[in-house]
Design a protein around this motif. Structure first.
Motif, PDB file in Angstrom:
ATOM      1  N   GLN A  95       0.844  -1.202   0.000  1.00 39.07           N
ATOM      2  CA  GLN A  95       0.000   0.000   0.000  1.00 39.07           C
ATOM      3  C   GLN A  95       0.886   1.261   0.000  1.00 39.07           C
ATOM      4  OE1 GLN A  95      -2.310   0.633   3.505  1.00 39.07           O
ATOM      5  NE2 GLN A  95      -0.563   0.502   4.860  1.00 39.07           N
ATOM      6  N   PHE A  96       0.259   2.423   0.236  1.00 35.83           N
ATOM      7  CA  PHE A  96       0.989   3.696   0.128  1.00 35.83           C
ATOM      8  C   PHE A  96       2.245   3.732   1.017  1.00 35.83           C
ATOM      9  CE2 PHE A  96      -1.473   4.344   3.912  1.00 35.83           C
ATOM     10  CZ  PHE A  96      -0.709   5.193   4.696  1.00 35.83           C
ATOM     11  N   SER A  97       2.148   3.121   2.209  1.00 32.34           N
ATOM     12  CA  SER A  97       3.276   3.223   3.148  1.00 32.34           C
ATOM     13  C   SER A  97       4.467   2.394   2.676  1.00 32.34           C
ATOM     14  CB  SER A  97       2.839   2.789   4.548  1.00 32.34           C
ATOM     15  OG  SER A  97       2.303   1.481   4.501  1.00 32.34           O
ATOM     16  N   HIS A  98       4.172   1.241   2.049  1.00 32.28           N
ATOM     17  CA  HIS A  98       5.280   0.446   1.504  1.00 32.28           C
ATOM     18  C   HIS A  98       5.949   1.207   0.359  1.00 32.28           C
ATOM     19  CE1 HIS A  98       2.481  -2.518   3.280  1.00 32.28           C
ATOM     20  NE2 HIS A  98       3.615  -3.022   3.751  1.00 32.28           N
ATOM     21  N   PHE A  99       5.118   1.882  -0.427  1.00 33.00           N
ATOM     22  CA  PHE A  99       5.685   2.644  -1.541  1.00 33.00           C
ATOM     23  C   PHE A  99       6.565   3.777  -1.009  1.00 33.00           C
ATOM     24  CE2 PHE A  99       5.020   5.801  -5.161  1.00 33.00           C
ATOM     25  CZ  PHE A  99       6.016   5.235  -5.939  1.00 33.00           C
ATOM     26  N   GLN A 100       6.157   4.356   0.097  1.00 37.15           N
ATOM     27  CA  GLN A 100       6.994   5.428   0.667  1.00 37.15           C
ATOM     28  C   GLN A 100       8.357   4.888   1.094  1.00 37.15           C
ATOM     29  OE1 GLN A 100       4.256   7.245   3.647  1.00 37.15           O
ATOM     30  NE2 GLN A 100       4.416   9.052   2.313  1.00 37.15           N
ATOM     31  N   GLN A 101       8.343   3.687   1.696  1.00 33.73           N
ATOM     32  CA  GLN A 101       9.636   3.078   2.087  1.00 33.73           C
ATOM     33  C   GLN A 101      10.483   2.848   0.844  1.00 33.73           C
ATOM     34  OE1 GLN A 101      10.743   2.816   4.952  1.00 33.73           O
ATOM     35  NE2 GLN A 101       8.866   3.148   6.118  1.00 33.73           N
ATOM     36  N   LEU A 102       9.838   2.344  -0.196  1.00 34.50           N
ATOM     37  CA  LEU A 102      10.577   2.068  -1.440  1.00 34.50           C
ATOM     38  C   LEU A 102      11.209   3.358  -1.977  1.00 34.50           C
ATOM     39  CD1 LEU A 102      11.331   0.159  -3.809  1.00 34.50           C
ATOM     40  CD2 LEU A 102       9.202   0.877  -4.911  1.00 34.50           C
ATOM     41  N   VAL A 103      10.425   4.424  -2.027  1.00 30.36           N
ATOM     42  CA  VAL A 103      10.931   5.683  -2.593  1.00 30.36           C
ATOM     43  C   VAL A 103      12.127   6.176  -1.770  1.00 30.36           C
ATOM     44  CG1 VAL A 103      10.374   8.129  -2.937  1.00 30.36           C
ATOM     45  CG2 VAL A 103       8.790   6.360  -3.712  1.00 30.36           C
ATOM     46  N   ARG A 104      12.010   6.124  -0.446  1.00 30.55           N
ATOM     47  CA  ARG A 104      13.142   6.588   0.385  1.00 30.55           C
ATOM     48  C   ARG A 104      14.395   5.772   0.085  1.00 30.55           C
ATOM     49  NH1 ARG A 104       9.219   6.479   4.850  1.00 30.55           N
ATOM     50  NH2 ARG A 104       8.305   8.557   4.893  1.00 30.55           N
ATOM     51  N   LYS A 105      14.204   4.453  -0.030  1.00 29.56           N
ATOM     52  CA  LYS A 105      15.378   3.596  -0.257  1.00 29.56           C
ATOM     53  C   LYS A 105      15.958   3.796  -1.661  1.00 29.56           C
ATOM     54  CE  LYS A 105      14.157   0.463   3.351  1.00 29.56           C
ATOM     55  NZ  LYS A 105      13.694  -0.813   3.824  1.00 29.56           N
ATOM     56  N   LEU A 106      15.100   4.072  -2.621  1.00 30.74           N
ATOM     57  CA  LEU A 106      15.615   4.338  -3.974  1.00 30.74           C
ATOM     58  C   LEU A 106      16.394   5.653  -4.000  1.00 30.74           C
ATOM     59  CD1 LEU A 106      12.499   3.268  -6.105  1.00 30.74           C
ATOM     60  CD2 LEU A 106      14.681   2.048  -5.915  1.00 30.74           C
ATOM     61  N   CYS A 107      15.891   6.644  -3.268  1.00 33.79           N
ATOM     62  CA  CYS A 107      16.622   7.929  -3.214  1.00 33.79           C
ATOM     63  C   CYS A 107      17.991   7.711  -2.572  1.00 33.79           C
ATOM     64  CB  CYS A 107      15.838   8.965  -2.409  1.00 33.79           C
ATOM     65  SG  CYS A 107      14.369   9.554  -3.277  1.00 33.79           S
ATOM     66  N   LEU A 108      18.020   6.918  -1.511  1.00 34.61           N
ATOM     67  CA  LEU A 108      19.309   6.651  -0.850  1.00 34.61           C
ATOM     68  C   LEU A 108      20.289   5.982  -1.803  1.00 34.61           C
ATOM     69  CD1 LEU A 108      18.359   5.236   2.666  1.00 34.61           C
ATOM     70  CD2 LEU A 108      19.712   7.273   2.173  1.00 34.61           C
ATOM     71  N   ARG A 109      19.769   5.148  -2.687  1.00 34.56           N
ATOM     72  CA  ARG A 109      20.652   4.400  -3.591  1.00 34.56           C
ATOM     73  C   ARG A 109      20.876   5.105  -4.925  1.00 34.56           C
ATOM     74  NH1 ARG A 109      18.514   1.165  -0.078  1.00 34.56           N
ATOM     75  NH2 ARG A 109      19.583  -0.723   0.619  1.00 34.56           N
ATOM     76  N   ARG A 110      20.474   6.346  -5.018  1.00 30.39           N
ATOM     77  CA  ARG A 110      20.723   7.161  -6.206  1.00 30.39           C
ATOM     78  C   ARG A 110      20.044   6.612  -7.467  1.00 30.39           C
ATOM     79  NH1 ARG A 110      25.503   6.776  -7.827  1.00 30.39           N
ATOM     80  NH2 ARG A 110      25.506   8.731  -8.955  1.00 30.39           N
ATOM     81  N   VAL A 111      18.903   5.954  -7.274  1.00 31.25           N
ATOM     82  CA  VAL A 111      18.112   5.526  -8.426  1.00 31.25           C
ATOM     83  C   VAL A 111      17.343   6.760  -8.895  1.00 31.25           C
ATOM     84  CG1 VAL A 111      16.215   4.023  -9.156  1.00 31.25           C
ATOM     85  CG2 VAL A 111      18.001   3.145  -7.627  1.00 31.25           C
ATOM     86  N   GLY A 112      17.296   6.967 -10.227  1.00 31.66           N
ATOM     87  CA  GLY A 112      16.725   8.220 -10.740  1.00 31.66           C
ATOM     88  C   GLY A 112      15.224   8.351 -10.566  1.00 31.66           C
ATOM     89  N   GLY A 113      14.524   7.241 -10.667  1.00 33.51           N
ATOM     90  CA  GLY A 113      13.070   7.337 -10.559  1.00 33.51           C
ATOM     91  C   GLY A 113      12.440   5.967 -10.501  1.00 33.51           C
ATOM     92  N   VAL A 114      11.140   5.951 -10.215  1.00 34.47           N
ATOM     93  CA  VAL A 114      10.414   4.694 -10.128  1.00 34.47           C
ATOM     94  C   VAL A 114       9.139   4.814 -10.950  1.00 34.47           C
ATOM     95  CG1 VAL A 114       9.118   5.349  -8.018  1.00 34.47           C
ATOM     96  CG2 VAL A 114       9.544   2.929  -8.505  1.00 34.47           C
ATOM     97  N   CYS A 115       8.728   3.675 -11.494  1.00 30.79           N
ATOM     98  CA  CYS A 115       7.462   3.641 -12.225  1.00 30.79           C
ATOM     99  C   CYS A 115       6.574   2.635 -11.498  1.00 30.79           C
ATOM    100  CB  CYS A 115       7.750   3.168 -13.649  1.00 30.79           C
ATOM    101  SG  CYS A 115       6.270   2.876 -14.619  1.00 30.79           S
ATOM    102  N   ILE A 116       5.365   3.040 -11.132  1.00 30.48           N
ATOM    103  CA  ILE A 116       4.437   2.042 -10.562  1.00 30.48           C
ATOM    104  C   ILE A 116       3.180   1.973 -11.421  1.00 30.48           C
ATOM    105  CG2 ILE A 116       5.274   1.997  -8.187  1.00 30.48           C
ATOM    106  CD1 ILE A 116       2.978   3.940  -7.468  1.00 30.48           C
ATOM    107  N   GLU A 117       2.567   0.800 -11.387  1.00 23.75           N
ATOM    108  CA  GLU A 117       1.428   0.551 -12.274  1.00 23.75           C
ATOM    109  C   GLU A 117       0.150   0.367 -11.480  1.00 23.75           C
ATOM    110  OE1 GLU A 117       3.853  -2.743 -13.631  1.00 23.75           O
ATOM    111  OE2 GLU A 117       2.146  -4.090 -13.446  1.00 23.75           O
ATOM    112  N   ASP A 118      -0.978   0.714 -12.108  1.00 24.21           N
ATOM    113  CA  ASP A 118      -2.258   0.724 -11.382  1.00 24.21           C
ATOM    114  C   ASP A 118      -2.910  -0.659 -11.371  1.00 24.21           C
ATOM    115  OD1 ASP A 118      -2.809   0.806 -14.070  1.00 24.21           O
ATOM    116  OD2 ASP A 118      -4.069   2.605 -14.003  1.00 24.21           O
ATOM    117  N   LYS A 119      -2.140  -1.635 -10.869  1.00 19.35           N
ATOM    118  CA  LYS A 119      -2.688  -2.990 -10.694  1.00 19.35           C
ATOM    119  C   LYS A 119      -2.696  -3.311  -9.198  1.00 19.35           C
ATOM    120  CE  LYS A 119      -0.415  -5.641 -13.756  1.00 19.35           C
ATOM    121  NZ  LYS A 119       0.255  -5.643 -15.040  1.00 19.35           N
TER     122      LYS A 119
END
Ligand code: SPV
Ligand code: MG
Length: 541
Positions: A95-119
């Motif tokens: 859910q939204f909170s897991h996605f927030q964790q993912l975004v924080r961790k991607l920012c820490l790892r210098r990943v440029g961006g994320v794409c999520i799908e509406d499934k």
């Protein structure tokens, strides 16, 4: 090779691709190797695909790969690559909170961006049972996007909203409606996915799109569409979503089948990358360059190897080479020494040559030549390498073969001058002439860390005063180089200096200063080549 040489953030680079006035493309990578190959091809960005990352991990593209597992792979890519990753984040790992964790961790790892799908989690790949997959409620997905944007710790981080409306069989209007809602929620771009074999469906979407955000497409099924068509339709970014993995699968199957069927790799060699190419992709040269920069500080050891003599009693083995080049188990004695030295971090190895210098040219060494070796002997050889005798230096005879731990012990010693003495006294009664050593204490019979010092040294020391034999290796550090050079000059000034050797220099040092030369005791594990019998048993060391 790209070692993150530019400081512009990956998120900014990805944003620039999306905002570029003309269509751009990125290509899939599922590990650091494929990412490196993509970057070397001049492609400006990477798609970290859920399909290929899962496949490379032996899993299905059904949300089976965990967030932690995928983050580890992404980290190995961003640690190396200079192009940004757009990460395929599936449904955002919950859910939204897991996605927030993912975004924080991607920012820490210098990943440029994320794409999520509406499934809905667990999702399945868009090309598998696509029409039976439910879409996420629009409000819920929009909330997830908002949560992700609120969580990012890198202001340029890109969140792409992917709608699967067309994949599940909805019409363009439904897809446009969803896309608009996602942009309102804060998405930086829209990915419109289609499983049609032509670009028409996505083209139709583009003709109705408001242009409020850049649009990304994935032409896996409509792969023959030219870039100009994407450009004309207003597509900002094209994702080639799985081509690196698919290329690898075909190539690996060919190799496995060929080896499996024929039991030989003979006919494959021309079809597969040479090992040299593997090294290049790993940036093996970068390690060598790094060693020069980072390991050549004043604290690393150098070495002088005395290898000028032909040796006595070895005539047939030394017709065309000096003694140090006699092969031991197939490898010249001096090569073995250099291997051990390098393995122990000894840099700048200088070799003093005399007899047949042209036959003594191991790679990577420096050379000093002593053409008068027959007249001035060992001391003349050492004097000719005087310029290399500074800082931490190992001095060794080129015909000594030793177990590596002996050099390791020598390098760990911290006295100004340290020598290695074999305390087993195996030479007594053998008639062998050796450099006999008198030490402040005898060789310990059990483990003992007490310090021992050289007291005297000569070939003719009486048995009862002899604690062992010098193996032909010593090391100077700090003031040791100067002390040794001082003793060398004193001995060289003697009228009989051409008959003298290093034994006399070390004796001179011990005489001047009772605690000048530290002794490290060993018991066997070495040999010096003085006879054919030595050559025969040298392979056992
Ligand atoms: C992927 O590459 O994992 C994608 C694109 O999501 S697709 O496989 O077309 O769904
Ligand atoms: Mg995917």
């Amino acid at each position: 090779m790209n070692q993150n040489s530019t400081l512009e953030s990956n998120s900014k680079k990805l944003r620039e691709l999306l905002e570029s006035p003309r269509v751009e493309q990125i290509l899939e990578a599922h590990n650091s190797l494929s990412a490196t190959i993509v970057e070397e091809a001049g492609i400006s960005g990477l798609w970290a695909s859920s399909l290929t990352l899962s496949c490379a991990a032996g899993l299905r593209d059904n949300s089976e790969l965990t967030m932690t597992e995928v983050l580890d792979v992404l980290e190995t890519i961003t640690a190396r690559a200079n192009i940004p990753i757009l990460f395929d984040g599936d449904t955002g790992y919950g859910q939204f909170s897991h996605f927030q964790q993912l975004v924080r961790k991607l920012c820490l790892r210098r990943v440029g961006g994320v794409c999520i799908e509406d499934k809905i989690f667990p999702k399945t790949n868009s090309f598998l049972r696509s029409e039976s997959q439910p879409l996420a409620p629009v409000e819920e997905f929009a909330g997830k996007l908002r949560a992700g944007k609120d969580a990012q710790t890198d202001s340029d981080f890109v969140v792409v909203a992917r709608t699967e409306a067309l994949i599940v069989g909805l019409d363009t209007a439904a897809a446009i409606d969803r896309a608009e809602r996602y942009v309102e929620a804060g998405a930086d771009a829209i990915l419109i996915h289609s499983k049609e074999r032509t670009f028409g469906q996505v083209q139709d979407f583009m003709s109705k799109w408001s242009g409020r955000a850049p649009v990304v497409c994935v032409p896996t099924t409509y792969y023959s569409t030219p870039m100009e068509a994407f450009d004309q339709a207003g597509i900002s970014l094209v994702i080639w979503a799985n081509h690196m993995l698919r290329a690898g699968i075909g190539a690996m199957q060919n190799v496995a089948n060929e080896i499996g069927q024929k039991g030989t790799a003979r006919d494959l060699e021309d079809a597969i990358a040479p090992v040299k190419e593997v090294f290049r992709l790993q940036d093996a040269d970068g390690l060598l360059a790094g060693e020069k920069v980072y390991l050549s500080s004043g604290s690393s050891s150098s070495a002088i190897v005395l290898a000028a003599s032909r040796g006595k009693g070895l005539d047939e083995l030394t017709v065309d080479r000096p003694k140090a080049m006699i092969p031991v188990a197939g490898t010249p004695a001096i090569e073995k020494m250099l291997q051990s030295m390098r393995a122990e971090g000894v840099k700048d190895i200088s070799i003093v040559r005399g007899y047949k210098p042209e036959a003594l040219a191991p790679e990577g060494a420096n050379f000093f030549d002593n053409p008068d070796w027959e007249e001035n002997g060992e001391l003349g050889s050492l004097a000719s390498a005087r310029d290399a005798l500074k800082g931490e230096t190992v001095i060794a005879y080129g015909d000594v073969i030793f177990k590596r731990y002996i050099l390791h012990l020598l390098l760990s010693a911290d006295a100004p001058v340290t020598m290695v003495v074999d305390g087993s006294r195996s030479f007594l009664g053998s008639g062998r002439s050796v450099d006999r050593v008198k030490v402040s204490g005898p060789a310990p019979s059990t483990y003992d860390e007490s310090e021992n010092w050289l007291e005297a040294m000569a070939g003719d020391l009486p048995d009862e005063e002899t604690h062992g034999e010098w193996i032909g290796m010593l090391r100077v550090r700090g003031e040791g180089a100067e002390l040794l050079l001082g003793a060398l000059d004193t001995v060289l000034a003697r009228p009989d200096s051409s008959q003298l050797d290093l034994c006399s220099v070390l004796s001179e040092l011990a005489l001047r200063e009772p605690r000048a030369v530290r002794v490290i005791y060993i018991q066997g594990g070495w040999i010096d080549i003085n006879s054919l019998a030595d050559v025969a048993r040298s392979g056992d060391v």
